[in-house]
Design an enzyme around this catalytic site. Structure first.
Site, PDB file in Angstrom:
ATOM      1  N   ASP A  33       0.811  -1.211   0.000  1.00  0.00           N
ATOM      2  CA  ASP A  33       0.000   0.000   0.000  1.00  0.00           C
ATOM      3  C   ASP A  33       0.850   1.268   0.000  1.00  0.00           C
ATOM      4  O   ASP A  33       2.070   1.234   0.198  1.00  0.00           O
ATOM      5  CB  ASP A  33      -0.925   0.011   1.214  1.00  0.00           C
ATOM      6  CG  ASP A  33      -2.164  -0.838   1.010  1.00  0.00           C
ATOM      7  OD1 ASP A  33      -2.420  -1.250  -0.133  1.00  0.00           O
ATOM      8  OD2 ASP A  33      -2.887  -1.080   1.994  1.00  0.00           O
ATOM      9  N   LYS A  55      -3.805   3.178  -2.525  1.00  0.00           N
ATOM     10  CA  LYS A  55      -4.990   4.007  -2.748  1.00  0.00           C
ATOM     11  C   LYS A  55      -4.800   5.288  -1.949  1.00  0.00           C
ATOM     12  O   LYS A  55      -4.727   5.269  -0.731  1.00  0.00           O
ATOM     13  CB  LYS A  55      -6.260   3.282  -2.295  1.00  0.00           C
ATOM     14  CG  LYS A  55      -6.528   1.984  -3.026  1.00  0.00           C
ATOM     15  CD  LYS A  55      -7.863   1.391  -2.664  1.00  0.00           C
ATOM     16  CE  LYS A  55      -7.915   0.890  -1.238  1.00  0.00           C
ATOM     17  NZ  LYS A  55      -7.052  -0.275  -1.018  1.00  0.00           N
ATOM     18  N   MET A 168      -8.544   8.958   8.960  1.00  0.00           N
ATOM     19  CA  MET A 168      -9.066   9.372   7.659  1.00  0.00           C
ATOM     20  C   MET A 168     -10.130  10.456   7.807  1.00  0.00           C
ATOM     21  O   MET A 168     -11.173  10.440   7.149  1.00  0.00           O
ATOM     22  CB  MET A 168      -9.627   8.159   6.899  1.00  0.00           C
ATOM     23  CG  MET A 168      -8.585   7.076   6.646  1.00  0.00           C
ATOM     24  SD  MET A 168      -9.274   5.532   5.991  1.00  0.00           S
ATOM     25  CE  MET A 168     -10.119   4.894   7.440  1.00  0.00           C
TER      26      MET A 168
END
Length: 252
Positions: A33, A55, A168
């Protein structure tokens, strides 16, 4: 054919487990990642195939719907796939989705837990999530749900006396501030740590009522962890940075 989901930890390459290193050394393919420390790939055997499937918001994104079949494809072609994910694969890492998909397509699945950024990033910045007489519990909430909205769990978390850690959540900061102000918590301490546990770590600390201006002034952005609660107002004397600077003694 095998899939091993491996937690890479919060960013500092030293914060990875021995079991994770052994999995990397045994892997034929490593799918990694965006927030994984590049140094961790040095543990892989030279012949291993390294595939970036990161991502990141605002950048090229490898969709989850593409990653799942890729895992199966590489496992069938090469044998052992390690899916290297930031933090812990089962803490907002979509690890269960990947494990379930792989299992349904005939792969053996193993899980190697990782150190989650939810508690390690505040710790690296000297912010305890609990402290006697200050906070006796904590919530970990995603700031942004699958449909791009602020999690409804924030409503419940904000009303508790617990420390609230938001992952996030930087793109939802205005909504988080508005929520806390609407329930009379404008003066609640808050800390935001960017790039936690890495040499680029930065932190701002203030109150709910001031934090947006501080973030803008200091240029704080993703990736970051938001900590809301009285523990974010505890004094930090700098001793936590001394811990980061400790090194293992050189063997003679």
């Amino acid at each position: 054919m095998k899939l091993t989901l491996v937690g890479a930890g919060p960013g500092d390459p030293d914060l990875i487990t021995l079991k994770a290193i052994k999995a990397l050394q045994a892997a034929d393919v490593i799918m990694y990642d965006a927030l994984v420390a590049p140094e961790l790939l040095d543990y892989c055997k030279p012949a291993a195939l390294k595939v970036y499937v990161g991502k990141r918001k605002g950048a090229y994104s490898c969709m989850q719907e593409d990653i799942n079949p890729l895992i199966v494809h590489y496992a069938r072609q090469y044998g052992h796939v390690v899916r290297l994910k930031g933090g812990d694969p089962f803490v907002f890492g979509r690890g269960y989705e990947e494990a379930d998909y792989a299992s349904q397509h005939g792969l053996d699945v193993a899980i190697v837990p990782g150190i989650s950024s939810s508690y390690s990033v505040p710790a690296s910045a000297g912010v305890p999530l609990t402290n006697r007489g200050v906070s006796e519990s904590f919530w970990v909430v995603t700031g942004t749900t699958k449909d791009g909205q602020l999690s409804r769990d924030m409503q419940l978390a904000a009303q508790s006396s617990a420390t609230v850690i938001v992952l996030m959540g930087m793109h939802q900061l205005a909504k988080i501030v508005a929520l806390y102000e609407s329930i009379g918590k404008a003066e609640l301490p808050v800390a935001i740590i960017q790039n936690g546990t890495t040499p680029d770590e930065r932190m701002v600390a203030g109150r709910v009522s001031t934090i947006q201006e501080q973030v803008q002034t200091e240029g704080i952005g993703n990736p970051a962890v938001i900590v809301l609660g009285e523990v974010a107002g505890l004094p930090v004397a700098g001793w936590h940075k001394q811990v980061q600077q400790l090194a293992l003694p050189t063997q003679e």
